[in-house]
Design a protein around this motif. Sequence first.
Motif, PDB file in Angstrom:
ATOM      1  N   GLY A   1       0.841  -1.197   0.000  1.00 36.46           N
ATOM      2  CA  GLY A   1       0.000   0.000   0.000  1.00 36.46           C
ATOM      3  C   GLY A   1       0.865   1.230   0.000  1.00 36.46           C
ATOM      4  N   PRO A   2       0.245   2.396  -0.099  1.00 34.98           N
ATOM      5  CA  PRO A   2       1.040   3.628  -0.114  1.00 34.98           C
ATOM      6  C   PRO A   2       1.736   3.886   1.208  1.00 34.98           C
TER       7      PRO A   2
ATOM      8  N   ARG B   1      -2.172  -7.637  -8.040  1.00 41.54           N
ATOM      9  CA  ARG B   1      -2.544  -7.757  -6.633  1.00 41.54           C
ATOM     10  C   ARG B   1      -3.184  -6.452  -6.147  1.00 41.54           C
ATOM     11  N   PRO B   2      -4.048  -6.523  -5.106  1.00 39.05           N
ATOM     12  CA  PRO B   2      -4.549  -5.271  -4.518  1.00 39.05           C
ATOM     13  C   PRO B   2      -3.444  -4.650  -3.646  1.00 39.05           C
ATOM     14  N   ALA B   3      -3.535  -3.367  -3.398  1.00 37.62           N
ATOM     15  CA  ALA B   3      -2.536  -2.708  -2.520  1.00 37.62           C
ATOM     16  C   ALA B   3      -3.235  -1.617  -1.731  1.00 37.62           C
ATOM     17  N   PHE B   4      -4.044  -2.043  -0.767  1.00 37.38           N
ATOM     18  CA  PHE B   4      -4.868  -1.079  -0.020  1.00 37.38           C
ATOM     19  C   PHE B   4      -4.368  -0.852   1.399  1.00 37.38           C
ATOM     20  N   ILE B   5      -3.272  -1.563   1.803  1.00 38.64           N
ATOM     21  CA  ILE B   5      -2.868  -1.469   3.213  1.00 38.64           C
ATOM     22  C   ILE B   5      -1.759  -0.437   3.348  1.00 38.64           C
TER      23      ILE B   5
ATOM     24  N   THR C   1       3.794  10.112  -7.883  1.00 44.65           N
ATOM     25  CA  THR C   1       3.716  10.152  -6.424  1.00 44.65           C
ATOM     26  C   THR C   1       3.888   8.717  -5.923  1.00 44.65           C
ATOM     27  N   ASN C   2       4.050   8.578  -4.609  1.00 43.56           N
ATOM     28  CA  ASN C   2       4.188   7.241  -4.043  1.00 43.56           C
ATOM     29  C   ASN C   2       2.923   6.411  -4.304  1.00 43.56           C
ATOM     30  N   ALA C   3       1.743   7.071  -4.232  1.00 40.15           N
ATOM     31  CA  ALA C   3       0.485   6.349  -4.468  1.00 40.15           C
ATOM     32  C   ALA C   3       0.409   5.871  -5.918  1.00 40.15           C
ATOM     33  N   GLU C   4       0.902   6.678  -6.851  1.00 41.18           N
ATOM     34  CA  GLU C   4       0.878   6.279  -8.272  1.00 41.18           C
ATOM     35  C   GLU C   4       1.836   5.110  -8.528  1.00 41.18           C
ATOM     36  N   PHE C   5       2.994   5.142  -7.867  1.00 45.58           N
ATOM     37  CA  PHE C   5       3.917   3.998  -7.978  1.00 45.58           C
ATOM     38  C   PHE C   5       3.246   2.736  -7.419  1.00 45.58           C
ATOM     39  N   THR C   6       2.617   2.876  -6.236  1.00 44.65           N
ATOM     40  CA  THR C   6       1.985   1.732  -5.568  1.00 44.65           C
ATOM     41  C   THR C   6       0.943   1.095  -6.482  1.00 44.65           C
ATOM     42  N   LYS C   7       0.151   1.948  -7.120  1.00 44.04           N
ATOM     43  CA  LYS C   7      -0.912   1.457  -8.005  1.00 44.04           C
ATOM     44  C   LYS C   7      -0.310   0.721  -9.209  1.00 44.04           C
ATOM     45  N   ALA C   8       0.734   1.319  -9.805  1.00 40.03           N
ATOM     46  CA  ALA C   8       1.353   0.716 -10.994  1.00 40.03           C
ATOM     47  C   ALA C   8       2.009  -0.624 -10.644  1.00 40.03           C
ATOM     48  N   PHE C   9       2.679  -0.689  -9.494  1.00 41.47           N
ATOM     49  CA  PHE C   9       3.393  -1.909  -9.105  1.00 41.47           C
ATOM     50  C   PHE C   9       2.394  -3.027  -8.760  1.00 41.47           C
TER      51      PHE C   9
ATOM     52  N   THR D   1       8.398   5.329 -18.305  1.00 36.31           N
ATOM     53  CA  THR D   1       7.160   5.428 -17.512  1.00 36.31           C
ATOM     54  C   THR D   1       7.165   4.370 -16.416  1.00 36.31           C
ATOM     55  N   ILE D   2       6.465   4.669 -15.325  1.00 37.19           N
ATOM     56  CA  ILE D   2       6.435   3.740 -14.186  1.00 37.19           C
ATOM     57  C   ILE D   2       5.719   2.442 -14.577  1.00 37.19           C
ATOM     58  N   LYS D   3       4.750   2.554 -15.482  1.00 41.66           N
ATOM     59  CA  LYS D   3       4.007   1.356 -15.914  1.00 41.66           C
ATOM     60  C   LYS D   3       4.981   0.394 -16.616  1.00 41.66           C
TER      61      LYS D   3
END
Length: 306
Positions: free
Chosen positions: A187-188, A244-248, A230-238, A289-291
């Motif tokens: 998560g972020p 996998r989900p990344a909500f924590i 941002t860190n949240a955008e990296f988290t989402k892309a990874f 790009t991070i993707k």
Amino acid sequence: MALKHVIIGGGTGYIGSCIATALSTLKPPLSVRTTIISRMPGPNRMSWQELEINGLPKDTTAVINVAGQNILDFTQRWTPGFKQNVYNSRVKTTKQLAEAISNSDVKTFITISGVAYYPPDRNEYTEYDQCKKYDFLSELCHDWECAAELPKDSSTRQITIRSGVVLGRTGGMIKQVIMPFFFGLGGPIGSGTQYMPWIHIRDLVNLFLHALQNECVRGIYNGVAPELVTNAEFTKAFASALGRPAFIPLPEFALKTLLNEERAKIMLEGQKVIPKRVLESNFQYKYPTIKRACEEFAWVRYEEPY
Ligand SMILES: NC(=O)c1ccc[n+]([C@@H]2O[C@H](COP(=O)([O-])OP(=O)(O)OC[C@H]3O[C@@H](n4cnc5c(N)ncnc54)[C@H](OP(=O)(O)O)[C@@H]3O)[C@@H](O)[C@H]2O)c1
């Protein structure tokens, strides 16, 4: 003609070993031989003490320094002694190499520094911006870069790469976080809104090679990808590349408790860094790009393709 000889301080580490491996794959006429400076003895290695006593080998053509005590080593408390070690392992080793180069015919000297040189505000920074020291890490970056400076009349080409977070499967941050993310525990960090200047390991290594091989490359270069995230955008892309989900989220207070407030800043704050001079030097990113970067390394089973 004798092979060019590249000395790599910190060549046993993640970035250094990737640079050494990439150099070993170069074909004539670009082939080089490498020697690593390490605290541990081994084949094709020399120690920092040997450097102090004997200087650089006579045939050295280029020197790279990527040595540095791991700042985010969770097993080490953030004590004055550890901070000194963090500082000396970067500043003293770089200074030692700069001094050795002053008494040699070395053509190129490439060192690393960090994006903590720039303040973590909402302004965009390029290599053309000169910033003041504002905390321990920014002071470290300033002193690290100062240590690499050579006398004004030196004929050695000097380059400093201010690196962002290096992303790759076999070291650095991704190696630490891939398992939690794989098990859906990612998560972020903190609010996730902080910028996360980043670069794919292969682009960073290619940037070192670009600096080594191009006579017109000199001075400061921001070792970051052109895409700001941002860190949240990296988290989402990874997480999405891993499927996998990344909500924590990793809460700010937990990180500050675990790492100490001063050290936690590395993950809780981020700079908006633009690689303007890198782009102007015609460097071609493989992973802009991070993707694209995450899709390359989001595998649990993976071998570095060097
Ligand atoms: N990884 C990143 O995301 C990142 C981002 C920006 C900047 N950087 C900088 O890039 C450099 C290399 O990073 P890395 O990820 O490759 O680190 P790493 O894998 O931890 O490797 C660090 C290297 O530094 C040497 N070293 C460690 N402590 C030392 C000490 N006390 N004295 C002298 N040498 C010491 C080690 O060599 P021996 O054990 O063989 O002596 C090792 O080869 C560091 O200075 C780091 O701050 C890294």
